[in-house]
Structures are given as C-alpha cells and as structure tokens.
Design an enzyme around this catalytic site. Structure first.
Site, PDB file in Angstrom:
ATOM      1  N   GLY A   1       0.830  -1.190   0.000  1.00  0.00           N
ATOM      2  CA  GLY A   1       0.000   0.000   0.000  1.00  0.00           C
ATOM      3  C   GLY A   1       0.858   1.230   0.000  1.00  0.00           C
ATOM      4  O   GLY A   1       2.000   1.226  -0.465  1.00  0.00           O
ATOM      5  N   GLY A   2       0.317   2.318   0.603  1.00  0.00           N
ATOM      6  CA  GLY A   2       1.034   3.582   0.560  1.00  0.00           C
ATOM      7  C   GLY A   2       2.266   3.630   1.435  1.00  0.00           C
ATOM      8  O   GLY A   2       3.166   4.431   1.207  1.00  0.00           O
TER       9      GLY A   2
ATOM     10  N   GLY B   1       4.057   0.639   2.645  1.00  0.00           N
ATOM     11  CA  GLY B   1       5.028  -0.429   2.514  1.00  0.00           C
ATOM     12  C   GLY B   1       4.614  -1.489   1.518  1.00  0.00           C
ATOM     13  O   GLY B   1       3.501  -1.488   0.985  1.00  0.00           O
TER      14      GLY B   1
ATOM     15  N   THR C   1       5.152  -5.898   0.723  1.00  0.00           N
ATOM     16  CA  THR C   1       5.482  -7.189   1.311  1.00  0.00           C
ATOM     17  C   THR C   1       5.897  -8.152   0.205  1.00  0.00           C
ATOM     18  O   THR C   1       5.214  -8.261  -0.821  1.00  0.00           O
ATOM     19  CB  THR C   1       4.279  -7.752   2.086  1.00  0.00           C
ATOM     20  OG1 THR C   1       3.851  -6.794   3.057  1.00  0.00           O
ATOM     21  CG2 THR C   1       4.666  -9.041   2.814  1.00  0.00           C
TER      22      THR C   1
ATOM     23  N   LYS D   1       8.844  -7.359   5.046  1.00  0.00           N
ATOM     24  CA  LYS D   1       8.061  -6.122   4.929  1.00  0.00           C
ATOM     25  C   LYS D   1       9.050  -4.984   4.711  1.00  0.00           C
ATOM     26  O   LYS D   1      10.047  -4.868   5.433  1.00  0.00           O
ATOM     27  CB  LYS D   1       7.246  -5.880   6.195  1.00  0.00           C
ATOM     28  CG  LYS D   1       6.125  -6.875   6.395  1.00  0.00           C
ATOM     29  CD  LYS D   1       5.326  -6.574   7.662  1.00  0.00           C
ATOM     30  CE  LYS D   1       4.545  -5.277   7.530  1.00  0.00           C
ATOM     31  NZ  LYS D   1       3.638  -5.072   8.691  1.00  0.00           N
TER      32      LYS D   1
ATOM     33  N   ASP E   1      -4.926  -2.411  17.164  1.00  0.00           N
ATOM     34  CA  ASP E   1      -5.550  -2.476  15.846  1.00  0.00           C
ATOM     35  C   ASP E   1      -6.052  -3.896  15.551  1.00  0.00           C
ATOM     36  O   ASP E   1      -5.803  -4.441  14.476  1.00  0.00           O
ATOM     37  CB  ASP E   1      -4.575  -2.013  14.754  1.00  0.00           C
ATOM     38  CG  ASP E   1      -5.291  -1.639  13.453  1.00  0.00           C
ATOM     39  OD1 ASP E   1      -6.508  -1.369  13.499  1.00  0.00           O
ATOM     40  OD2 ASP E   1      -4.639  -1.635  12.395  1.00  0.00           O
TER      41      ASP E   1
END
Length: 660
Positions: free
Chosen positions: A43-44, A46, A48, A63, A164
């Site tokens: 994504g923005g 990082g 993988t 990562k 989270d």
C-alpha cells in the site's frame, strides 16, 4: 527469479543466480542470505515480498517500508521491537536480527526492512468473503475466541497492547490455528506513554467499527483491545461489519446484533461486556475472560440435569412437642420462645437481585453472628464495608462479576481480630472525588485477602499499618494504584504471597516506618519495591521486572531488608539501588538486563551481596560511590557493558571469590 526491491528500478526481475540487479545495480542478496522471490502486496506505506532464506532454504516474508516519514519509521521499528519480544505460535516469529536497513543503488533514501515468519493462510476478513459472508457457528466462534484471547494474553503480559485488532489482522493458518499480525501500532504501557496520553500527545489509531472511543481520542488502554476483539467476533458471527446499518444505529451508537444469531446468553453477555462503552466496564484482563470462557465451556459440556433427590419428610412437629411434654399451650409457648431467641445461620447470601438473605454486604455483616460465611453473588455493590467481627466474605461466582466500589471511603476497613475476604473485585474510586482512602485498610487484626482484584485511584490499593496488623495477602492482582500497590508502614506485618502487582504509580510494594512483611513468589511489574525510612522485610523468590520508575528494588533511609532468590530484570534504572544509609543483604539473586547498573550503592549505605549473578546490565555490575560500602562474596559479575566494578575514592568494597 530474483526481484530487486529498489523503488526506482525500471526492471526489477533478474535471474536467481546473480548478486546485483542488471538494471540498477542494487544488491539482490539482502543481508547476505535473503533473496526476494515474489511480490505479495502493498500500500502507501510499505510492500510485502516473499523471500528465500538461502541459509536454511525456508520461505519467509519481508516487509519493506517505502514511506520515510518519521512517524511511519517509528511505527515500523515498534513492530520489529514488539515481535522480537514475543514468542508464541499465534504471533509471527521474528529473528533477533530480523530488522535491518537496506541501501538501494543510487536511491536518495534507505529502506527499512523486517524479516518474519511466513504465515500460510487467509486473514479472517478474506476468509469470510470467500464464504460469501456466511457466519461461523457458535462452536467455532468460541474456539477461535479462546485462541485469540490466549494470544492476546501473551501480548498484554509483556506490558503491550495491540491497538488495531480487526478481522484483517487475524490470520487463519492452513492447519486451522490463528495468528495475530500487524504490530506496527502496538504500544508499551510505560510512564512515558501515560504522561503523553494525559497530555494528548498520543496518536489515535482508528479502524472504523472496531476502535473504541477512548482510543479515537488517543487514550488507548489494554481494554481497548478487548473492545476490538469483541467487535471482530460480532462480524464473524453475523457476517456483518459493525458499521452495517442492519445492526448498528449511528444516532444512538448502539449495536443490536443478538437478534441476528443464536448463541448462548452467557457467550453473548461476554461479548457485550467486551464492547462496553467504558474501559472500566470491560473485563480487567485476559485471565478474567478465559475464566468466563471456561464457565461457558463447562456449561456446554455438562450432562443433562437429573431430578433432585426427594427431601426426607421432617418429623411431625406436634408429636415432637408432645414428646417434650407440651400440650396445645406448650406449642404456643415453644413458638414464642423460637420467635424471641436469636436465630443463628452459618451462611448468609447477599444478592443485589433480592434472591438472597440481604441485598448489601453491610447489612449482612450487621446481622451476622461471629464466624458466619457471607456468600456474595454477582453484582455491583457501591458501599464501604467495615469488618468488625470474625467473618468470611466470599465471592459466589466469577470475581470479575462481583464488584465492590466505594467513591467516598475505603472499600474495606478491617476492625476485627480475624476475617477472610475472597473472590471479589475491589475498586476504590475516592480519587475522583478528591478524597484520600485506601482500597483495603488493615489497621489491626489478621485479614486474609485472597483471589481478589484490587485497584485504587486515591491512595494505595492495600495498606497494612500498626503493630497489631498482621495480614495475609494471597493470589491477588493488585494494580493501577494511585500510589503503591501495597503500603506496609508503622510496624505493620504480614505475608504477601503469589500476587501479581502491576501498573501502580509509585511502586508495587512500599515498606516504611518499621513495616516488616514477608513477600514471597510475587510478580511485580512497572513499579518495583521500595524499602524506606527504617522499613524491613523478607523478600523471597520474587520476579521484579520492567520497572519504569526508579530501580527494581530501592533501599533508602535506614531500610534494612533481606532479599533472597529474587530475579530483578529488564528495568529502566538500576536493578537495586541502596541509598542514604540503606542496609541489608542480597543473596542468591539474579540481576540482569537493567538499563543502568545491576546494583548501585551510595550515600553512606552498606550492603552485603552473596552468591548473586549480576550480568548483562548496561553499565556496571556494581557502582559504588559517595561513601558507599559493600561486601561482595562468590558472585558472578560478568558480561556487563562497562565491567564488573566502578568504585570511587570515597567508597570501600570487600570482595572475594567473585567472577569478574
């Protein structure tokens, strides 16, 4: 194929038998052993990748952070630190050197990298999508819920919370086990964090529908994880997101989910408690949740109830009275005698619902005979209890469901020679009214306090004081005290055994003014032990760890304890600090991995240290200065960063038989 991870590379695909990218010249063998073999997602912040560890020929995951904003780097490094500390099959494993920085060829910024175990499977969000959002059944939900709580227990026991939890951050492995992932937002519960929290300097991590209100406002606590986990299982049981208008009313902020599924009321009640509006209304820790799960499992596995045996017919009262020689007048006289004579019961039941003998504990005590057992059923009891006779007060249910709270005084004041209190949650909330009281005040007698959960926002959770006080504190959780967890002073005595003390503001245990308790087999986290102002005590077989304020054990102002067979580790200060005429003996202890010295002795203090292992501390094994004196015999003082001893010219150390 070997992939180049340089973000600027125009052609990242390379043969797997070369060391440098053919397009940009960046190294392909990361850290000399990791070869990137496939892209998994990103994504923005990082990306993988799947990697091959050429040393072990095993597949792992790397990562890579591609956003070099300071906050992004802080979160990434925190995830690396957290995962390195945790060791559980439900948490991705990271090697000690799994975090590193990679410098691509001709790139203006380095890449932060983290290598971890590859978890084969699906996250629970994808899993439910592949089932066309068909909910899981109660049996599987209870199994997964228990497994998730056990994983979370490992996190919380390290003084961390995740912040989270949601379906996409729980992986279902190919073998059916769960794993909790994405620890980039995890926080450590430290004094620094609490200070930032109160000042509003903590970033609120938000996942819509799963994040509780206190976390949205930067006030996350461990119970915030419980809220998010509860919401996760509502999603799994209903197939609907917690923000779905079919189950969520955004105007009233109410979640109406029970009508959409069929589960045991006990399980539904537990999930609702997990999602309570305030953290204080949720379970206090993972152990309480696991106890409730065990009760649900026991109910599910219990055999069908058999009819109760017939009650024997009591003897005929009239014949009995005639046998005693009474006629009709005799019966009336006997009834009168029964009415006026005091009636004794060995057991009284207190229930807020009105189905016991009394509705308050205070009323039960007032009417109890000596040595009566008062059984307290689940409920919220807002009262201050004065124990003025020998009795037992016993929780009749899960202690998390039996709450005694006092906003205006002590929760319990001991005024009898002997008494027992067991299986309760005790909360002193006098602090919110600016009043100064203890959770449990023991100024005389022998109170046995066992299997209780005790907090105080005013003074200490428990106070033991005066020479006639000789308490027994056993198997209790004592936490979140405004001052100390336990305060022993004014010649108070007693035994503190097998307790867990944590998150107390000043110390786990403070001993002053001739206080002389025996402390055995306790775990003491965050705040350690303070022996001060002529305090004494025997401290044996305790684990004092992760102290955030001061040393793990501090001996000050003529304090003179005996400390034996303890582990004192991982603190932010010294392991042991002896100051201002401190005395005592430290024997057969392990003192390691503290941020300052293992033992610091100063300001006219004199301590005897025998057969201890003082290793891997960030400064010296022993730092003796400002007229400090020590006798050190047969100790292992190796592997400390700055050496075994630092002794200034005003101090003296007698040493023999040591490994230095």
């Amino acid at each position: 194929m070997s992939l180049c991870i340089n973000p600027q590379c125009t052609n990242p695909q390379n043969p797997d038998n070369i060391l440098f990218c053919q397009a940009c010249g960046s190294e392909l063998l990361l850290e000399g052993c990791y070869r990137v073999v496939g892209f998994l997602g990103g994504g923005g912040f990082g990306k993988t990748y799947e990697i091959l560890d050429t040393r072990t020929q095993t597949t792992k995951v790397i990562k890579i952070l591609i956003n070099n904003h300071p906050k992004a780097i802080e979160l990434f490094q925190r995830e690396a630190e957290v995962l390195t500390r945790l060791n559980h099959p439900g948490i991705p494993q990271v090697e000690p050197n799994g975090y590193f920085i990679y410098f691509p060829r001709s790139s203006p910024e380095p890449l932060h990298c983290l290598v971890m175990e590859k978890i084969e499977g699906l996250d629970l969000n994808v899993y439910l999508k592949k089932r066309d959002y068909r909910p899981i059944d109660q049996k599987l939900a209870l199994q997964w819920f228990k497994e998730s709580v056990i994983i979370l227990q490992q996190v919380h026991q390290q003084g961390l919370f995740h912040r989270d939890i949601k379906p996409s951050n729980i992986m279902l492995r190919a073998d059916g086990r769960l794993a909790l992932i994405d620890f980039g937002t995890a926080r450590s519960i430290t004094q620094t964090y609490i200070a930032k929290q109160s000042a509003g300097q903590v970033t609120g991590v938000i996942s819509a529908g799963y994040t509780p209100s206190e976390q949205i406002h930067g006030q996350a606590v461990q119970q915030s994880d419980f809220f998010a986990l509860g919401r996760t299982f509502i999603y799994l049981l209903t197939g609907k997101e917690p923000t779905d208008s079919l189950i969520y009313n955004s105007y009233s902020d109410e979640l109406s989910w029970r009508n959409h599924i069929q589960v045991l009321p006990q399980f539904a009640d537990l999930l609702d408690q997990m999602m309570a509006r305030l953290p204080s209304q949720r379970p206090q820790n993972t152990q309480i949740i696991l106890q409730k799960i065990a009760e649900i499992e026991s109910y599910l596995n219990s055999p069908l109830q058999t009819p109760p045996p017939q009650t024997p017919t009591p003897p005929n009262r009239r014949k009995f009275m005639k046998f005693l020689g009474f006629g009709g007048l005799g019966i009336a006289l006997a009834g009168l005698i029964y009415a006026v004579l005091p009636k004794t019961k060995s057991k009284l039941v207190v229930s807020r619902l009105g189905d016991g003998d009394y509705q308050t504990i205070t009323e039960a005590i007032a009417n109890a005979q000596p040595n009566t057992s008062i059984m307290v059923r689940p409920g919220f009891y807002q009262e201050s209890i004065v124990i003025n006779k020998p009795i037992k007060i016993i929780g009749d249910g899960s202690k998390a469901d039996i709450v005694i709270e006092s906003p205006d005084s002590n929760c319990i004041l001991m005024e009898a020679d002997t008494a027992t209190v067991s299986g309760l949650t005790i909360r002193c909330t006098a602090g919110k009214n600016n009043k100064k009281f203890y959770g449990v005040d023991i100024s005389q007698g022998q109170l046995t306090l066992e299997n209780c959960d005790i907090t105080s926002d005013s003074l200490a959770c428990i106070a033991i004081h005066h020479a006639t006080a000789d308490a027994i504190i056993r198997n209790c959780e004592i936490h979140d005290g405004k001052a100390s967890g336990i305060f022993v002073y004014d010649h108070g005595q007693g035994r503190i055994e097998d307790c867990y003390l944590y998150s107390n503001t000043l110390s786990g245990i403070t001993i002053q003014d001739g206080g002389n308790p025996t402390v055995e087999r306790c775990r003491i986290r965050d705040g350690g032990i303070l022996i001060d102002q002529n305090g004494k005590g025997s401290i044996n077989n305790c684990d004092v760890f992760s102290t955030t304020l001061g040393a793990g054990i501090e001996i000050r102002k003529n304090g003179n304890p005996a400390i034996e067979n303890c582990v004192i580790r991982d603190g932010q200060g010294s392991g042991v600090l002896v100051d201002q005429n401190g005395r005592g003996i430290i024997k057969e202890c392990k003192i390691f991995n503290n941020r300052l010295s293992g033992i610091e002795i100063r300001n006219d203090s004199n301590i005897v240290i025998r057969e201890c292992k003082v290793n891997r501390n960030q400064q010296y094994a022993l730092y003796v200065h400002d007229r400090g004196t020590a006798t050190v015999v047969n100790c292992d003082l190796t592997a400390n960063v700055r050496g075994a001893f630092e002794i200034d010219n005003t101090s003296q150390v007698q040493r023999s038989g040591n490994q230095e």
